[in-house]
Scaffold this motif. Sequence first.
Motif, PDB file in Angstrom:
ATOM      1  N   ASP A  24       7.273 -24.801 -10.697  1.00  0.00           N
ATOM      2  CA  ASP A  24       6.490 -25.197  -9.541  1.00  0.00           C
ATOM      3  C   ASP A  24       6.783 -24.218  -8.405  1.00  0.00           C
ATOM      4  N   PHE A  25       5.774 -23.504  -7.978  1.00  0.00           N
ATOM      5  CA  PHE A  25       5.954 -22.491  -6.948  1.00  0.00           C
ATOM      6  C   PHE A  25       5.343 -22.899  -5.608  1.00  0.00           C
ATOM      7  N   THR A  26       5.084 -24.179  -5.415  1.00  0.00           N
ATOM      8  CA  THR A  26       4.478 -24.602  -4.151  1.00  0.00           C
ATOM      9  C   THR A  26       5.366 -24.278  -2.954  1.00  0.00           C
ATOM     10  N   GLY A  27       6.695 -24.259  -3.132  1.00  0.00           N
ATOM     11  CA  GLY A  27       7.598 -23.893  -2.040  1.00  0.00           C
ATOM     12  C   GLY A  27       7.354 -22.479  -1.564  1.00  0.00           C
ATOM     13  N   TYR A  53       4.530 -20.719  -2.060  1.00  0.00           N
ATOM     14  CA  TYR A  53       3.176 -20.629  -1.526  1.00  0.00           C
ATOM     15  C   TYR A  53       3.090 -21.208  -0.110  1.00  0.00           C
ATOM     16  N   ASN A  54       3.709 -22.374   0.104  1.00  0.00           N
ATOM     17  CA  ASN A  54       3.689 -22.982   1.431  1.00  0.00           C
ATOM     18  C   ASN A  54       4.421 -22.116   2.453  1.00  0.00           C
ATOM     19  N   GLU A  65      13.477 -18.820  -1.623  1.00  0.00           N
ATOM     20  CA  GLU A  65      12.700 -19.066  -2.835  1.00  0.00           C
ATOM     21  C   GLU A  65      12.633 -17.820  -3.729  1.00  0.00           C
ATOM     22  N   MET A 111      -1.413 -18.796  -7.287  1.00  0.00           N
ATOM     23  CA  MET A 111      -1.641 -19.453  -6.001  1.00  0.00           C
ATOM     24  C   MET A 111      -3.103 -19.881  -5.875  1.00  0.00           C
ATOM     25  N   ASP A 112      -3.324 -21.182  -5.791  1.00  0.00           N
ATOM     26  CA  ASP A 112      -4.679 -21.732  -5.710  1.00  0.00           C
ATOM     27  C   ASP A 112      -5.424 -21.220  -4.484  1.00  0.00           C
TER      28      ASP A 112
END
Length: 162
Positions: free
Chosen positions: A25-28, A30-31, A44, A74-75
Amino acid sequence: PNTEVKQIYRSTILEWFNEKIRQKDFTGIYNALLQKNTQQLEREISQNLMETISFYDYREDYYHGFLGGLLKMMDGYTIKSNRESGLGRSVLQLLSAPYDGIAIIMELKVADTYAQLEEKAEEALVQIEEKQYDAELKLEGYHTFIKYGISFYKKLCKVMCK
């Protein structure tokens, strides 16, 4: 034969790396990237370097591929590598849909020592400005730019944003 072995070695590593990316999970990351949270981004990226990099891999092309691999999922963004713009080529660009108009431009540098991390990250940011890496993107309708200078020293990084 050395070229063939090198090709097989690289494709095997890339295949393994891509499989690992799909599992995380790479949302950290990306955010942090979108919020310009450089400290979180450093943590990260460095954490992921600790899990993947070998001491043989401390070259700019490795970090380039590594970071591109982390960001390719990344969406809402398309990643471009070594795209010509202005007076040169930026290492990585993350582009939103043109109607959103957001472009993230990244330049990477490798430091020879831990003490050089900040200097090299600043050098990367200066390069983005001096070489006008946003010039072509402005003509394409992008209006919001986030610029990152990122330097690497072994399994650590320094991130600066403008």
